[in-house]
Design an enzyme around this catalytic site. Structure first.
Site, PDB file in Angstrom:
ATOM      1  N   LEU A   1     -82.731  39.436  54.324  1.00 34.00           N
ATOM      2  CA  LEU A   1     -82.680  37.988  54.115  1.00 34.00           C
ATOM      3  C   LEU A   1     -82.049  37.700  52.755  1.00 34.00           C
ATOM      4  CD1 LEU A   1     -85.994  36.528  55.598  1.00 34.00           C
ATOM      5  CD2 LEU A   1     -83.718  36.574  56.589  1.00 34.00           C
ATOM      6  N   HIS A   2     -80.740  37.890  52.677  1.00 32.94           N
ATOM      7  CA  HIS A   2     -80.003  37.601  51.453  1.00 32.94           C
ATOM      8  C   HIS A   2     -79.700  36.101  51.391  1.00 32.94           C
ATOM      9  CE1 HIS A   2     -76.082  37.310  53.559  1.00 32.94           C
ATOM     10  NE2 HIS A   2     -76.626  38.199  54.374  1.00 32.94           N
ATOM     11  N   MET A   3     -78.835  35.684  50.495  1.00 30.99           N
ATOM     12  CA  MET A   3     -78.607  34.271  50.208  1.00 30.99           C
ATOM     13  C   MET A   3     -78.327  33.406  51.447  1.00 30.99           C
ATOM     14  SD  MET A   3     -78.434  31.956  47.810  1.00 30.99           S
ATOM     15  CE  MET A   3     -77.911  32.526  46.223  1.00 30.99           C
TER      16      MET A   3
END
Length: 87
Positions: free
Chosen positions: A14-16
């Site tokens: 769950l990156h940017m």
């Protein structure tokens, strides 16, 4: 309260971008939406809190929705998870 556990299969977790999708969509609901990851309880309406949790690919996270529109929020969680959180 309703809850559901999902597995993060995005290659980079769950990156940017996917965290932004989650925070934006969950912010549309009145109910409290929490992500449970290990011993952490994360406000799913906060991009910074989601990114700070460092949720990697393969992680199992539980979404908890509690409040008047909890069923609608959980339906959106299920939709987002099925779409790899926008990835």
């Amino acid at each position: 309260m309703v809850s559901q556990t999902v597995k993060v299969i995005n290659e980079q977790g769950l990156h940017m971008r996917p965290a932004g999708v989650v925070a934006k969509e969950m912010g549309k609901f009145v109910c409290d939406v929490t992500i449970v990851f290990g011993d952490k309880r994360i406000n799913a309406k906060s991009l910074i809190n989601i990114i700070s949790a460092c949720i990697k690919t393969g992680a199992e996270i539980t979404f908890e929705c509690d409040g008047e529109d909890e069923e609608a929020a959980m339906a959106k969680v299920e939709e987002l998870a099925s779409q790899n959180f926008g990835e």
